[in-house]
Design an enzyme around this catalytic site. Structure first.
Site, short mmCIF file in Angstrom:
data_model
loop_
_atom_site.label_atom_id
_atom_site.label_comp_id
_atom_site.label_asym_id
_atom_site.label_seq_id
_atom_site.Cartn_x
_atom_site.Cartn_y
_atom_site.Cartn_z
N HIS A 131 0.99 -1.16 -0.03
CA HIS A 131 0.04 -0.08 -0.04
C HIS A 131 1.28 1.14 -0.06
O HIS A 131 1.20 2.03 1.07
CB HIS A 131 -0.85 0.08 1.13
CG HIS A 131 -2.17 1.01 1.07
ND1 HIS A 131 -2.34 1.72 -0.04
CD2 HIS A 131 -3.04 1.18 2.01
CE1 HIS A 131 -3.36 2.40 0.22
NE2 HIS A 131 -4.02 1.97 1.44
N GLN A 134 -0.49 5.01 0.79
CA GLN A 134 -0.59 4.96 2.34
C GLN A 134 0.83 5.32 3.05
O GLN A 134 0.96 6.22 3.77
CB GLN A 134 -1.47 4.17 2.99
CG GLN A 134 -1.61 4.09 4.54
CD GLN A 134 -2.74 5.14 4.57
OE1 GLN A 134 -3.88 5.13 4.06
NE2 GLN A 134 -2.37 6.00 5.65
N ASP A 226 -2.60 -1.92 12.11
CA ASP A 226 -3.50 -1.75 10.97
C ASP A 226 -4.74 -3.05 11.46
O ASP A 226 -4.27 -3.78 12.13
CB ASP A 226 -2.94 -2.04 9.71
CG ASP A 226 -3.82 -2.21 8.43
OD1 ASP A 226 -5.16 -1.43 8.54
OD2 ASP A 226 -3.62 -2.72 7.38
N CYS A 266 -3.72 3.32 9.34
CA CYS A 266 -4.02 3.75 8.20
C CYS A 266 -5.66 3.89 7.89
O CYS A 266 -6.19 4.55 6.92
CB CYS A 266 -3.52 2.72 6.97
SG CYS A 266 -4.29 1.23 6.88
N ARG A 294 -2.99 11.65 2.59
CA ARG A 294 -3.18 11.11 1.56
C ARG A 294 -3.58 11.73 0.41
O ARG A 294 -2.78 11.71 -0.80
CB ARG A 294 -4.41 9.88 1.73
CG ARG A 294 -4.15 8.83 2.67
CD ARG A 294 -3.52 7.60 2.27
NE ARG A 294 -3.62 7.13 0.78
CZ ARG A 294 -4.52 6.05 0.58
NH1 ARG A 294 -4.96 5.54 1.59
NH2 ARG A 294 -4.77 5.72 -0.60
N1 CP Z 1 -6.20 3.65 4.28
C1 CP Z 1 -7.25 3.43 2.82
O1 CP Z 1 -6.56 3.05 1.94
O2 CP Z 1 -8.33 3.71 3.30
P1 CP Z 1 -9.51 3.01 2.15
O3 CP Z 1 -9.58 1.64 2.04
O4 CP Z 1 -10.63 3.62 2.61
O5 CP Z 1 -9.03 3.69 0.85
N1 NVA Z 2 -4.38 -3.91 5.41
C1 NVA Z 2 -5.66 -3.33 5.00
C2 NVA Z 2 -5.34 -1.83 4.55
C3 NVA Z 2 -6.72 -1.12 4.15
C4 NVA Z 2 -6.77 0.17 3.87
C5 NVA Z 2 -6.49 -4.03 3.65
O1 NVA Z 2 -5.78 -4.55 2.76
O2 NVA Z 2 -7.57 -4.33 3.66
#
Ligand code: CP
Ligand code: NVA
Length: 309
Positions: A131, A134, A226, A266, A294
Site C-alpha cells: 500500500h 498510504q 492496521d 491507516c 493521503r
Molecule cells: N487507508 C485506506 O486506503 O483507506 P480506504 O480503504 O478507505 O481507501
Molecule cells: N490492510 C488493509 C488496509 C486497508 C486500507 C487491507 O488490505 O484491507
C-alpha cells in the site's frame, strides 16, 4: 519523459521519494494558501477498484480536481477486471482515454500487468502485497510531526500485511528503525524482510523482528497498527481476531513507547480490535492527519508521474 509507475516503494529511489514528500508539503501549503496551480489541467485519471475504499477513492478524485484535472471512478461491478475483460486489454483501452490509471486490486501481479500494458502511468492504490500511497502519506505525517525521519523508531504491531510491508520498506529507505511485533504465522513475507534489511543497511536504519508487542514498542517514536482482517481475508476473521488479540494497540501498550510517541493507523479502524477508542481518539493519535495527508502525498505522486507525461 520516461513512463513511470508507482507500484511499490522498493522500486523507487530514496531521493525521488524524498522529493515527493517535499512536493507534498509544498502542495499542502499552497492549497491552504488559496489553491493549487492547475498543473494537471485537462488530465484525467481512471480510478479502478476491485475492493471498497473511502480515503483512496475520495482523495485521488479530489486531488485531481484540485490540480485542474478530473477522475473517473470505475467500481468492481463496472469493468470486471480480468473477468469481463483481460487486464491487458483494459490497460490498453484506458490508456487511450486517460492520462493515468490508479488501481486497487487483490493480486499484486494484476497491477504489475496493468503497468506492463498501459502507455500511461499506473499507481497502486493498494494490492494484497503493498500500500505505497498510504506509506507516503504516513512518511509525510511523521516528518511533519518530528521534523525528520532519519533516526526515528517505528514499531508496527499486529498483522504482517500489505501496510506493514510498505512501512518496513519506507522506514528502511529513510534510516528509521523498524520493529515488528507479530505472532508466528503473521510475519511479513521473507523476501520483504530481506529487502527491508538490505535497504536499512544502506541507510543506517534497523529492522528488528520480535514476537513480544511490548518489546516492539519500547522506545518507539511511532506506534503503528492496521486491521487484523484485510480485505479478502473475511473468512479468517474469527481466527485472526483470536490470534492477534495480544497485539492490540491500547493505552497500556502505547505507554510502553512513551508520551512523545505518536499512534498511527491507516484506517478503516476496527475499534476494540486492533486499536482502542482511547488510543484512536487520544492525544497521541494522528490518524486523521494521516488520512488527510493521503490527499497531499498522492497529489505529489500524480504531479511527479503525470505533469510531463
Ligand atoms: N487507508 C485506506 O486506503 O483507506 P480506504 O480503504 O478507505 O481507501
Ligand atoms: N490492510 C488493509 C488496509 C486497508 C486500507 C487491507 O488490505 O484491507
Amino acid at each position: 519523459m520516461m513512463l513511470k509507475h508507482f507500484l511499490a516503494l522498493s522500486e523507487w529511489p530514496t531521493d525521488e521519494l524524498w522529493h515527493i514528500i517535499k512536493l507534498a508539503e509544498h502542495l499542502k501549503l499552497e492549497l491552504r494558501g488559496g489553491g493549487n496551480k492547475p498543473i494537471l489541467k485537462n488530465k484525467i485519471l481512471a480510478l479502478v477498484f476491485q475492493k471498497p475504499s473511502l480515503r483512496t477513492r475520495v482523495s485521488f478524485d479530489v486531488g485531481m480536481k484540485q490540480l485542474g484535472g478530473d477522475a473517473i471512478m470505475l467500481g468492481p461491478q463496472e469493468i470486471g477486471l480480468g473477468k469481463r475483460e483481460s487486464i491487458a486489454d483494459i490497460a490498453r483501452v484506458l490508456s487511450g482515454y486517460t492520462h493515468g490509471i490508479m488501481a486497487r486490486v487483490f493480486d499484486h501481479a494484476h497491477v504489475v500487468e496493468m503497468a506492463e500494458y498501459a502507455s500511461v502511468p499506473v499507481i497502486n492504490g493498494l494490492s494484497d502485497a503493498w500500500h505505497p500511497c498510504q506509506a507516503m502519506a504516513d512518511l509525510l505525517t511523521i516528518y511533519e510531526h518530528f521534523g525528520r525521519l532519519n533516526g526515528l523508531k517505528m514499531a508496527y504491531v499486529g498483522d504482517g500485511n500489505n501496510m506493514a510491508a510498505s512501512l518496513s520498506i519506507a522506514a528502511a529507505r529513510f534510516g528509521m528503525g523498524f520493529s515488528i511485533g507479530m505472532p508466528d504465522g503473521y510475519m511479513l513475507p521473507e523476501e520483504v524482510i530481506d529487502r527491508a534489511v538490505e535497504l536499512a543497511e544502506e541507510s543506517d536504519g534497523r529492522i528488528e523482528l520480535v514476537h513480544d508487542p511490548v518489546a516492539a514498542v519500547r522506545n518507539a517514536d511511532v506506534v503503528y497498527t492496521d486491521t487484523w482482517v484485510s480485505m479478502g481475508q473475511e473468512n479468517e476473521t474469527d481466527k485472526r481476531r483470536e490470534d492477534l488479540r495480544p497485539y492490540q494497540l491500547n493505552e497500556a501498550l502505547l505507554a510502553q513507547a512513551g508520551k512523545h510517541a505518536i499512534a498511527m493507523h491507516c484506517l478503516p479502524a476496527h475499534r476494540g480490535d486492533e486499536i482502542t477508542d482511547a488510543v484512536a481518539d487520544g492525544p497521541q493519535s494522528v490518524i486523521f492527519q494521516q488520512a488527510e495527508n493521503r490527499l497531499h502525498a498522492q497529489k505529489a505522486i500524480l504531479v511527479q508521474l503525470m505533469a510531463n507525461h
